[in-house]
Enzyme design. Sequence first.
Site, short mmCIF file in Angstrom:
data_model
loop_
_atom_site.label_atom_id
_atom_site.label_comp_id
_atom_site.label_asym_id
_atom_site.label_seq_id
_atom_site.Cartn_x
_atom_site.Cartn_y
_atom_site.Cartn_z
N HIS A 110 -11.51 4.81 -16.35
CA HIS A 110 -11.79 5.92 -17.26
C HIS A 110 -10.85 5.85 -18.46
CE1 HIS A 110 -14.65 8.01 -14.71
NE2 HIS A 110 -13.87 7.71 -13.68
N ALA A 158 -1.05 -7.66 1.95
CA ALA A 158 -1.60 -6.34 2.24
C ALA A 158 -0.93 -5.26 1.39
CB ALA A 158 -1.41 -6.01 3.73
N LYS A 178 3.65 -9.23 -7.44
CA LYS A 178 4.44 -10.29 -8.07
C LYS A 178 4.32 -11.55 -7.23
CE LYS A 178 7.78 -7.23 -10.19
NZ LYS A 178 9.15 -6.77 -10.26
#
Length: 194
Positions: A110, A158, A178
């Site tokens: 948005h 994860a 990273k």
Amino acid sequence: MIKFIYHLLTKNKFGSYYWKKKFGSFGNGSYIQGPGYVTGHENIYLGENTTILSNNRLNVYNNLTGLKSKLVLGNNCYIGFNFTALCGENITIGNEVLIASSVFISSENHGMNPESDVPYMDQPLECKPVTIDDGTWIGEKVCILPGVTIGKKCIIGAGAVVNKSIPDYSMAVGVPAKVIKKYNFKTHSWEKVK
């Protein structure tokens, strides 16, 4: 009778037969487990032998963006439960990609102008393509944001939030994600990035 029809659409390959008629393409041996929420299905292209488990959300928003975007999934992919792909621009997922459960991929966001009188949810969508290259493994609950390219044979840990592109043969973790290791073809091992 209603329970029988629900079973056919959600528990076996009849649901996939239904989507073969609706999707832009639906490869042989592919399977989408229901229930799920799909919009813009004519702009979704599924390769061969690809599986998407239940509670998936596949949305192509060409009606909102005026673009001709596509959601393209390659061959031999496996996508876990609760997968979400929000496609304002193209989302391209290569071959043999493994995606764990509860992964979110978005090529749209948005508008974020706080000075506007228009609420964020009604501001025009800002769209950038997302690409996940061949052989990559996306871990549980990863979030991949607009404009990101994830290279070949990467591993995304994860819970990572990927807001920048990741080069081929890299392992990335964290919020924001990273690169912590790269694969060294001379030593045949993952090596820490300094």
